[in-house]
Each structure stands twice: as structure tokens, then as C-alpha cells.
Design a protein around this motif. Structure first.
Motif, PDB file in Angstrom:
ATOM      1  N   TYR A 174       0.854  -1.190   0.000  1.00 13.21           N
ATOM      2  CA  TYR A 174       0.000   0.000   0.000  1.00 13.21           C
ATOM      3  C   TYR A 174       0.890   1.240   0.000  1.00 13.21           C
ATOM      4  CZ  TYR A 174      -3.543   3.377   1.560  1.00 13.21           C
ATOM      5  OH  TYR A 174      -4.381   4.461   1.662  1.00 13.21           O
ATOM      6  N   ALA A 175       0.900   1.981  -1.097  1.00 12.03           N
ATOM      7  CA  ALA A 175       1.808   3.117  -1.215  1.00 12.03           C
ATOM      8  C   ALA A 175       1.370   4.036  -2.352  1.00 12.03           C
ATOM      9  CB  ALA A 175       3.238   2.630  -1.470  1.00 12.03           C
ATOM     10  N   HIS A 176       1.962   5.210  -2.379  1.00 13.20           N
ATOM     11  CA  HIS A 176       1.771   6.170  -3.468  1.00 13.20           C
ATOM     12  C   HIS A 176       2.328   5.568  -4.758  1.00 13.20           C
ATOM     13  CE1 HIS A 176       2.336   9.902  -5.792  1.00 13.20           C
ATOM     14  NE2 HIS A 176       1.506  10.495  -4.937  1.00 13.20           N
ATOM     15  N   TRP A 177       1.704   5.898  -5.881  1.00  9.31           N
ATOM     16  CA  TRP A 177       2.158   5.327  -7.155  1.00  9.31           C
ATOM     17  C   TRP A 177       3.622   5.665  -7.432  1.00  9.31           C
ATOM     18  CZ3 TRP A 177       4.127   8.538 -10.857  1.00  9.31           C
ATOM     19  CH2 TRP A 177       3.776   9.883 -10.784  1.00  9.31           C
ATOM     20  N   ALA A 178       4.062   6.856  -7.030  1.00 10.40           N
ATOM     21  CA  ALA A 178       5.460   7.237  -7.268  1.00 10.40           C
ATOM     22  C   ALA A 178       6.413   6.384  -6.439  1.00 10.40           C
ATOM     23  CB  ALA A 178       5.660   8.718  -6.942  1.00 10.40           C
ATOM     24  N   GLU A 179       6.010   6.034  -5.230  1.00  7.69           N
ATOM     25  CA  GLU A 179       6.854   5.185  -4.389  1.00  7.69           C
ATOM     26  C   GLU A 179       6.969   3.786  -4.986  1.00  7.69           C
ATOM     27  OE1 GLU A 179       7.211   3.620   0.248  1.00  7.69           O
ATOM     28  OE2 GLU A 179       5.915   5.313  -0.263  1.00  7.69           O
ATOM     29  N   ILE A 180       5.885   3.297  -5.541  1.00  6.00           N
ATOM     30  CA  ILE A 180       5.931   1.977  -6.181  1.00  6.00           C
ATOM     31  C   ILE A 180       6.948   1.966  -7.323  1.00  6.00           C
ATOM     32  CG2 ILE A 180       4.586   0.336  -7.561  1.00  6.00           C
ATOM     33  CD1 ILE A 180       2.123   1.200  -5.925  1.00  6.00           C
ATOM     34  N   LEU A 181       6.957   3.034  -8.113  1.00  2.00           N
ATOM     35  CA  LEU A 181       7.906   3.123  -9.222  1.00  2.00           C
ATOM     36  C   LEU A 181       9.337   3.261  -8.713  1.00  2.00           C
ATOM     37  CD1 LEU A 181       5.975   5.509 -11.660  1.00  2.00           C
ATOM     38  CD2 LEU A 181       6.174   3.019 -11.783  1.00  2.00           C
ATOM     39  N   ILE A 182       9.534   4.115  -7.710  1.00  2.90           N
ATOM     40  CA  ILE A 182      10.880   4.361  -7.183  1.00  2.90           C
ATOM     41  C   ILE A 182      11.468   3.096  -6.571  1.00  2.90           C
ATOM     42  CG2 ILE A 182      12.198   5.612  -5.431  1.00  2.90           C
ATOM     43  CD1 ILE A 182      10.207   7.946  -5.827  1.00  2.90           C
ATOM     44  N   LEU A 183      10.669   2.380  -5.784  1.00  4.61           N
ATOM     45  CA  LEU A 183      11.180   1.197  -5.100  1.00  4.61           C
ATOM     46  C   LEU A 183      11.301  -0.006  -6.028  1.00  4.61           C
ATOM     47  CD1 LEU A 183       9.443   1.421  -1.608  1.00  4.61           C
ATOM     48  CD2 LEU A 183      11.731   2.144  -2.296  1.00  4.61           C
ATOM     49  N   GLY A 184      10.861   0.149  -7.269  1.00  6.59           N
ATOM     50  CA  GLY A 184      11.141  -0.893  -8.252  1.00  6.59           C
ATOM     51  C   GLY A 184      12.610  -0.930  -8.636  1.00  6.59           C
ATOM     52  N   ILE A 185      13.307   0.198  -8.446  1.00  5.98           N
ATOM     53  CA  ILE A 185      14.732   0.267  -8.799  1.00  5.98           C
ATOM     54  C   ILE A 185      15.570  -0.666  -7.939  1.00  5.98           C
ATOM     55  CG2 ILE A 185      16.741   1.788  -8.962  1.00  5.98           C
ATOM     56  CD1 ILE A 185      14.772   4.092  -9.557  1.00  5.98           C
ATOM     57  N   PRO A 186      15.467  -0.621  -6.595  1.00  5.73           N
ATOM     58  CA  PRO A 186      16.254  -1.571  -5.782  1.00  5.73           C
ATOM     59  C   PRO A 186      15.950  -3.026  -6.094  1.00  5.73           C
ATOM     60  CG  PRO A 186      15.365   0.183  -4.412  1.00  5.73           C
ATOM     61  CD  PRO A 186      14.724   0.334  -5.755  1.00  5.73           C
ATOM     62  N   SER A 187      14.682  -3.314  -6.412  1.00  7.16           N
ATOM     63  CA  SER A 187      14.316  -4.705  -6.714  1.00  7.16           C
ATOM     64  C   SER A 187      14.967  -5.195  -8.002  1.00  7.16           C
ATOM     65  CB  SER A 187      12.793  -4.838  -6.822  1.00  7.16           C
ATOM     66  OG  SER A 187      12.175  -4.537  -5.595  1.00  7.16           O
ATOM     67  N   PHE A 188      15.272  -4.277  -8.901  1.00  2.90           N
ATOM     68  CA  PHE A 188      15.834  -4.653 -10.199  1.00  2.90           C
ATOM     69  C   PHE A 188      17.359  -4.677 -10.184  1.00  2.90           C
ATOM     70  CE2 PHE A 188      17.141  -3.592 -14.578  1.00  2.90           C
ATOM     71  CZ  PHE A 188      16.535  -4.638 -15.254  1.00  2.90           C
ATOM     72  N   LEU A 189      17.982  -3.965  -9.247  1.00  4.11           N
ATOM     73  CA  LEU A 189      19.441  -3.834  -9.259  1.00  4.11           C
ATOM     74  C   LEU A 189      20.160  -5.168  -9.060  1.00  4.11           C
ATOM     75  CD1 LEU A 189      20.280  -0.513  -7.370  1.00  4.11           C
ATOM     76  CD2 LEU A 189      20.611  -1.060  -9.795  1.00  4.11           C
ATOM     77  N   GLY A 190      19.661  -5.982  -8.132  1.00  2.00           N
ATOM     78  CA  GLY A 190      20.305  -7.272  -7.883  1.00  2.00           C
ATOM     79  C   GLY A 190      20.341  -8.153  -9.110  1.00  2.00           C
ATOM     80  N   PRO A 191      19.186  -8.416  -9.742  1.00  2.00           N
ATOM     81  CA  PRO A 191      19.199  -9.195 -10.980  1.00  2.00           C
ATOM     82  C   PRO A 191      20.026  -8.553 -12.083  1.00  2.00           C
ATOM     83  CG  PRO A 191      16.983  -9.129 -10.077  1.00  2.00           C
ATOM     84  CD  PRO A 191      17.810  -8.188  -9.250  1.00  2.00           C
ATOM     85  N   ALA A 192      20.122  -7.223 -12.108  1.00  2.00           N
ATOM     86  CA  ALA A 192      20.955  -6.564 -13.121  1.00  2.00           C
ATOM     87  C   ALA A 192      22.427  -6.823 -12.871  1.00  2.00           C
ATOM     88  CB  ALA A 192      20.671  -5.061 -13.134  1.00  2.00           C
TER      89      ALA A 192
END
Length: 304
Positions: A174-192
Motif C-alpha cells: 500500500y503506497a503512493h504510485w510514485a513510491e511503487i515506481l521508485i522502489l522498483g529500482i532496488p528490486s531490479f538492481l540485484g538481478p541486473a
């Protein structure tokens, strides 16, 4: 899509017989595009968001005595309608933000080299990669989370997530749409950084969300297997962050506790626990002197 037409071709290319897991993967994925396989994440996220919190909802609404003793903020209760509203808001963001983001982000997955072919990774390889993903996400999320607690970041974005001062499982995403987009970055860094197999990527997305639901569950169950993970924060640790609210400058970590310890952002939490333990000892000592038994939980003080 796998470049083999039959199991025999796949075995010949690998120079050995396929394992049972590889055979199942071949039979399922051989005729499917890599994009279609990647989009499975949408189903997995929907399933996790919708199903994983349900046992917690039952515990919250049933108010069973055996579970109530583990509730971190026992005097804060949400009704069924309030929990339902939270789920509806989460699903709104899922269908308008999370789902479409998954649909359009496939080129980035191609770019970093997430593979779908054979051989499948070993269990140890998957474990090592998942560990890297969690550590990288935790470190990056820590700093983004701290940024979101400055005056602008909190008032414009992060305050939405903190509407639940006593969090529940459904409130994890449950979060602001902008926070959902921003926190997608840390989730993607490891696999990258350490690209692996699509199955590992699926597991990472699902496990990260399950972990978030566990830390937002509002209950500190002593039998939780996460109790045995070194430096793991858990529900009580993150609940303190929500309990303090907008003024919180403590417990920013999403998974582990080492960043908060290293950078000194867990001092308030540790001080509170120290005071609680001291009060607990005094109350138990007085109870023994009076010849009676007394059950005490630090959450009883916290809720007051």
C-alpha cells in the motif's frame, strides 16, 4: 523460447539426460516466448498480494486468544471493511501501475540477460543469487527510504504508506504510485548485477513480496522461520517504524538490520527495547516478591 524441438535435442545439446526439473521446464516452456514467461510475474504478484495475507486477516478478525498475545499493537484493531478498503486500494495500484509496469519492462530484462533456457540453475546457484538480490535491495532501499522521510518526500509521497501506523499484511504494498515506481529500482538492481534464470527471477519477486507482508503483518510470532535468519529485522522491528510514524528516523531497512546499526538509525528502537526490558524485569521481580505469577509483554506498554 527454447531452441530445441524435442527432449532428445535438448539432451544432445547438454550432453546428458535432462533432470526431472529440466524435463518439466522443457515441457512447459518450449513453445512459449520469453516475454510470455516474464509476464508470469503479474500472476505471481497478484497471487501473493491477494492470498499470502489471508491467514493474517483471519487472525486479525477472529481475535483468537492464542494469537492475540503476539500482536505487536494489541489495542489497534481494524475492521473487516477497513481491511477490505486497503485491499481494494492495493489492487487499484496493481492494475494501473504494477501490472502495466511489468508489461513494458521486458526490454530491460532482455538487456541484463535473464535467461529462460537450459540447463536450469542448481539450488546453490539460486540461493547465492537470491542472497545477493536481497542484500543489494536492502542496501539501496535503505537510502531511498531515508530520503522519503525528509519533509518533501514524506509529505508528497511516503505518507500514504504510513497511513497504517499499526500495519497489516495487505498494507505491505500500500503506497503512493510514485513510491511503487521508485522502489522498483532496488528490486531490479540485484538481478541486473547478477543475472540468473527466469525461475530465479520469479522466486525473487515472490519472496521479496512475501517478506514485505511478513514484516507488515503486525504480529511477532516466535515460531516464524525468519527468526533464524541472521540480521533479519522482522515484524516487530518494522512495526516500530510505523508506530513512530512521520517523525520516524529509525529502522529504515527493508529486510536486514545492519544498515540501521552501521549508520546509527536504530538507536531509538534499541533504547525503547532496553527500557521495556528493564520495566519487564522490575514487574516480574515485584510479582515474585508478592508470590504471584505475572505475564508481561513489551507490546502492552507500547500499546499504551
Amino acid at each position: 523460447m527454447l531452441p530445441y524441438g524435442t527432449l532428445e535435442e535438448a539432451s544432445a545439446a547438454l550432453g546428458r539426460n535432462l533432470t526431472m526439473a529440466e524435463t518439466v521446464w522443457f515441457n512447459y516452456s518450449a513453445g512459449k516466448s520469453d516475454y510470455y514467461l516474464y509476464c508470469h510475474n503479474i500472476f505471481f504478484l497478484f497471487f501473493v498480494f491477494s492470498v499470502a495475507p489471508l491467514p493474517l486477516v483471519f487472525v486479525e478478525l477472529a481475535r483468537l486468544a492464542g494469537f492475540d498475545r503476539y500482536k505487536i499493537q494489541p489495542k489497534v484493531r481494524l475492521s473487516g471493511s477497513e481491511i477490505g478498503r486497503c485491499y481494494k486500494d492495493v489492487m487499484r495500484m496493481f492494475f494501473f501501475i504494477v501490472g502495466p509496469l511489468q508489461l513494458v519492462s521486458y526490454p530491460s530484462v532482455q538487456m541484463i540477460g535473464i535467461r529462460t533456457g537450459l540447463p536450469l540453475p542448481s539450488g546453490w546457484e539460486m540461493f547465492a543469487q537470491l542472497l545477493v538480490y536481497f542484500v543489494v535491495e536492502d542496501f539501496t532501499n535503505y537510502w531511498i527510504h531515508r530520503f522519503l522521510h525528509n519533509k518533501w518526500g514524506y509529505e508528497k509521497i511516503h505518507r500514504v504508506h504510513h497511513e497504517y501506523t499499526a500495519p497489516i499484511g495487505f498494507a505491505a504494498p500500500y503506497a503512493h504510485w510514485a513510491e511503487i515506481l521508485i522502489l522498483g529500482i532496488p528490486s531490479f538492481l540485484g538481478p541486473a548485477m547478477v543475472p540468473g534464470h527466469m525461475i530465479t527471477f520469479w522466486m525473487w519477486i515472490a519472496l521479496r513480496q512475501i517478506e514485505a507482508i511478513e514484516t507488515h503483518c503486525g504480529y511477532d510470532f516466535p515460531w516464524s522461520p525468519t527468526k533464524y535468519i541472521p540480521f533479519y529485522g522482522g515484524a516487530e522491528y518494522h512495526d516500530y517504524h510505523h508506530y513512530v510514524g512521520g517523525q520516524s528516523q529509525s529502522n529504515f531497512a527493508s529486510v536486514f538490520t545492519y544498515c540501521d546499526y552501521i549508520y546509527g538509525t536504530d538507536k531509538g528502537y534499541r533504547y525503547q527495547k532496553k527500557i521495556f526490558q528493564k520495566l519487564k524485569g522490575e514487574l516480574e521481580s515485584n510479582s515474585d516478591q508478592n508470590g504471584g505469577s505475572y505475564h508481561f509483554s513489551t507490546q502492552d506498554i507500547k500499546s499504551d
